[in-house]
Design an enzyme around this catalytic site. Structure first.
Site, mmCIF file in Angstrom:
data_model
loop_
_atom_site.group_PDB
_atom_site.id
_atom_site.type_symbol
_atom_site.label_atom_id
_atom_site.label_comp_id
_atom_site.label_asym_id
_atom_site.label_seq_id
_atom_site.Cartn_x
_atom_site.Cartn_y
_atom_site.Cartn_z
ATOM 1 N N ILE A 15 0.764 -1.246 0.200
ATOM 2 C CA ILE A 15 0.083 -0.079 0.041
ATOM 3 C C ILE A 15 0.878 1.075 0.003
ATOM 4 C CG2 ILE A 15 -0.239 0.287 2.555
ATOM 5 C CD1 ILE A 15 -3.136 0.807 -0.255
ATOM 6 N N ALA A 16 2.091 1.081 0.481
ATOM 7 C CA ALA A 16 2.900 2.377 0.379
ATOM 8 C C ALA A 16 3.285 2.808 -0.854
ATOM 9 C CB ALA A 16 4.261 1.923 1.234
ATOM 10 N N LEU A 75 1.993 -0.124 8.149
ATOM 11 C CA LEU A 75 2.474 -1.709 9.048
ATOM 12 C C LEU A 75 1.508 -2.483 9.164
ATOM 13 C CD1 LEU A 75 5.103 0.265 11.561
ATOM 14 C CD2 LEU A 75 5.835 -1.121 9.557
ATOM 15 N N HIS A 80 0.341 -0.974 14.563
ATOM 16 C CA HIS A 80 -0.460 0.421 14.303
ATOM 17 C C HIS A 80 -0.283 1.276 15.381
ATOM 18 C CE1 HIS A 80 -2.861 -0.503 10.468
ATOM 19 N NE2 HIS A 80 -1.695 -0.965 10.205
ATOM 20 N N LYS A 98 -5.699 1.507 7.777
ATOM 21 C CA LYS A 98 -6.807 1.040 8.495
ATOM 22 C C LYS A 98 -6.443 -0.517 8.924
ATOM 23 C CE LYS A 98 -7.474 -1.574 5.061
ATOM 24 N NZ LYS A 98 -7.399 -3.026 5.110
ATOM 25 N N ARG A 170 -2.590 -14.208 10.356
ATOM 26 C CA ARG A 170 -1.999 -14.558 11.706
ATOM 27 C C ARG A 170 -2.669 -13.492 12.710
ATOM 28 N NH1 ARG A 170 4.217 -14.645 11.283
ATOM 29 N NH2 ARG A 170 4.059 -15.208 13.366
ATOM 30 N N ASP A 181 -10.036 -6.490 7.521
ATOM 31 C CA ASP A 181 -9.082 -6.155 6.401
ATOM 32 C C ASP A 181 -10.050 -5.266 5.338
ATOM 33 O OD1 ASP A 181 -6.924 -5.571 4.491
ATOM 34 O OD2 ASP A 181 -7.751 -7.504 3.208
HETATM 35 N N1 LIG Z 1 -6.438 1.691 2.741
HETATM 36 C C1 LIG Z 1 -6.627 0.468 1.937
HETATM 37 O O1 LIG Z 1 -7.223 0.296 1.134
HETATM 38 C C2 LIG Z 1 -5.400 -0.455 2.493
HETATM 39 C C3 LIG Z 1 -4.909 -1.549 1.508
HETATM 40 C C4 LIG Z 1 -3.964 -2.474 1.781
HETATM 41 C C5 LIG Z 1 -3.344 -2.667 2.938
HETATM 42 N N2 LIG Z 1 -3.770 -1.609 3.971
HETATM 43 C C6 LIG Z 1 -3.160 -1.645 5.247
HETATM 44 O O2 LIG Z 1 -1.813 -0.984 4.946
HETATM 45 C C7 LIG Z 1 -0.894 -1.838 5.970
HETATM 46 C C8 LIG Z 1 -0.056 -2.354 5.492
HETATM 47 O O3 LIG Z 1 -0.328 -3.632 4.296
HETATM 48 P P1 LIG Z 1 0.164 -4.008 2.856
HETATM 49 O O4 LIG Z 1 -0.734 -4.575 2.234
HETATM 50 O O5 LIG Z 1 0.973 -2.845 2.642
HETATM 51 O O6 LIG Z 1 1.257 -4.864 3.813
HETATM 52 P P2 LIG Z 1 2.510 -5.358 3.333
HETATM 53 O O7 LIG Z 1 2.744 -6.948 3.908
HETATM 54 O O8 LIG Z 1 2.512 -5.306 1.847
HETATM 55 O O9 LIG Z 1 3.601 -4.247 3.877
HETATM 56 C C9 LIG Z 1 4.012 -4.335 5.196
HETATM 57 C C10 LIG Z 1 5.548 -3.710 5.430
HETATM 58 O O10 LIG Z 1 5.659 -3.572 6.637
HETATM 59 C C11 LIG Z 1 7.059 -3.937 6.754
HETATM 60 N N3 LIG Z 1 7.132 -4.217 8.524
HETATM 61 C C12 LIG Z 1 6.880 -5.067 9.302
HETATM 62 N N4 LIG Z 1 6.981 -5.140 10.371
HETATM 63 C C13 LIG Z 1 8.007 -4.032 10.513
HETATM 64 C C14 LIG Z 1 8.591 -3.339 11.189
HETATM 65 N N5 LIG Z 1 8.441 -3.662 12.908
HETATM 66 N N6 LIG Z 1 9.302 -2.235 11.144
HETATM 67 C C15 LIG Z 1 9.157 -1.523 9.779
HETATM 68 N N7 LIG Z 1 8.614 -2.285 8.718
HETATM 69 C C16 LIG Z 1 8.078 -3.234 9.221
HETATM 70 C C17 LIG Z 1 7.070 -5.292 6.130
HETATM 71 O O11 LIG Z 1 8.619 -5.708 5.793
HETATM 72 C C18 LIG Z 1 6.262 -4.811 4.875
HETATM 73 O O12 LIG Z 1 7.099 -4.409 3.904
HETATM 74 C C19 LIG Z 1 -2.095 -2.725 6.884
HETATM 75 O O13 LIG Z 1 -2.409 -2.059 8.045
HETATM 76 C C20 LIG Z 1 -3.044 -2.919 5.851
HETATM 77 O O14 LIG Z 1 -4.480 -3.151 6.480
HETATM 78 C C21 LIG Z 1 -4.874 -0.500 3.483
#
Ligand SMILES: NC(=O)c1ccc[n+]([C@@H]2O[C@H](COP(=O)([O-])OP(=O)(O)OC[C@H]3O[C@@H](n4cnc5c(N)ncnc54)[C@H](O)[C@@H]3O)[C@@H](O)[C@H]2O)c1
Length: 356
Positions: A15-16, A75, A80, A98, A170, A181
């Protein structure tokens, strides 16, 4: 504050890359100055492809960086609260993904910390800025559908499980599955469109049918573990009683033997909206149903196109930091939805309606 609001991204995952960086870059006063991820290769790759000069692997370092005004917490859900609270205490503004947190207690601490520190705490409810949602919200507020009697939101994914053993599946790292989610989005979209009416009770059910059998794999997620733990829900069904008598039902699945579907129906005693949203736009035009002198009518309103969701989320967030606007969704908004999600899990586990 410098002329630009300097944002640090914590979590360089999916999402980043797809949402946050484009959203920040689109803002005339926003810049991404640092990125942090425990996966150094991933952080470096995201930084290199976006001209970001500073990379961290420990989130404590990015929140201590004096060149960072605000952070985006992208994250796993379990982090969060801890990271957002520490960032707020370090004087940073926070846009958290979220769901706001895994528990209401954590969410309350986040909101209280933001108020105490006088910082902006926003949550990325990235479906609120959809043109159709904005349209319905405005028309419901004008009284176009009258008194709310029934609303339904469905987000049905035929095969959308983000790996079998990634943090998403998990419970200790996510807090829950499909409900946290995607249920968070559908519940928020429906209630937001209705003007956030008071909810008096919830009856919820959750199931895990496909995940435990390693079926229904989707395309999302950076760490796609295929043989790990799956101890969360992949289906959730909620029935909410509104304090003024209306009923709202929400159904979401990560995986199911049925076709993909996203749909919102908002029905009042004077009219109803029927909207089939998709993640990337509208599949079918939004329709309005009513009566004209006793004859049923169906119209397709013209809805002006607006900017992409994450651009609008960051327009609100960065403007709020700069004192020139307001966030799309605040920490308090995220907390209100989290209360309903937590009540849903409680209802499901206790097999009874929960009063709020
Ligand atoms: N708003 C939206 O529509 C939307 C869509 C997808 C995901 N999300 C949310 O965004 C968040 C991330 O989801 P994602 O899909 O990008 O997950 P992802 O698994 O793709 O990315 C998470 C990242 O966090 C890193 N990470 C884990 N622990 C860490 C730590 N202690 N310090 C630094 N980095 C760490 C991981 O290495 C990974 O690169 C979640 O809360 C998810 O619910 C929101």
């Amino acid at each position: 504050m410098s002329t630009s609001t300097r944002v640090g991204i914590i979590g360089a995952g999916a999402i980043a890359m797809h949402g946050h960086i484009p959203g920040i870059k689109k803002h005339p006063h926003g810049s991404v100055v640092a990125v942090c991820d425990t996966n150094k290769d991933r952080a470096n790759a995201l930084a290199a492809s976006n001209g970001i000069s500073t990379v961290y692997t420990n989130w404590r370092d990015i929140i201590a960086d004096p060149n960072v005004d605000a952070v985006t917490v992208a994250l796993p859900n379990a982090l969060h609260a801890e990271v957002s609270i520490a960032a707020l205490k370090a004087g940073k503004h926070v846009l958290c993904e979220k769901p706001l947190a895994m528990t209401v207690a954590q969410g309350e601490e986040m909101v209280a910390t933001a108020h105490k520190e006088g910082r902006v705490l926003a949550i990325n409810m990235s479906n609120r800025p959809r043109a159709e949602v904005q349209y319905m919200k405005a028309k419901v507020a004008e009284g176009k559908i009258g008194k709310i009697s029934y609303a339904q939101g469905r987000m049905i994914r035929r095969a959308g499980i983000p790996g079998f053993g990634s943090w998403f599946t998990r419970k200790e790292l996510s807090g829950g599955g499909a409900l946290l989610d995607i249920g968070v989005h559908m519940l928020d979209m429906v209630l937001y469109s209705l003007g956030n009416p008071k909810v008096s009770a919830i009856r919820g059910e959750v199931q895990a049918v496909h995940g435990p059998q390693r079926r229904g794999l989707g395309g999302w997620g950076s760490d796609r573990v295929m043989d790990g733990t799956f101890d969360v829900d992949d289906l959730a069904s909620l029935h909410l009683r509104l304090a003024d008598g209306g009923l709202v039902t929400i159904e979401v699945t990560w995986a199911i033997y049925a076709q993909n579907e996203e749909r919102i129906q908002l029905i009042g005693d004077q009219g109803g909206f029927d909207y089939y949203p998709t993640l990337y736009g509208s599949e079918k035009p939004l329709r309005f149903y009513s009566d004209d002198n006793g004859s049923p009518i169906e119209t397709i309103p013209t809805i002006p196109r607006i900017d992409a969701a994450h651009n609008l989320v960051y327009a609100g967030y960065i403007d709020a930091i700069r004192g020139t606007g307001s966030v799309v969704a605040s920490g308090d908004d995220g907390l209100a939805i989290l209360r309903l999600l937590e009540a849903t899990y409680r209802s499901a586990s206790e097999k009874r309606e929960v009063s709020l």
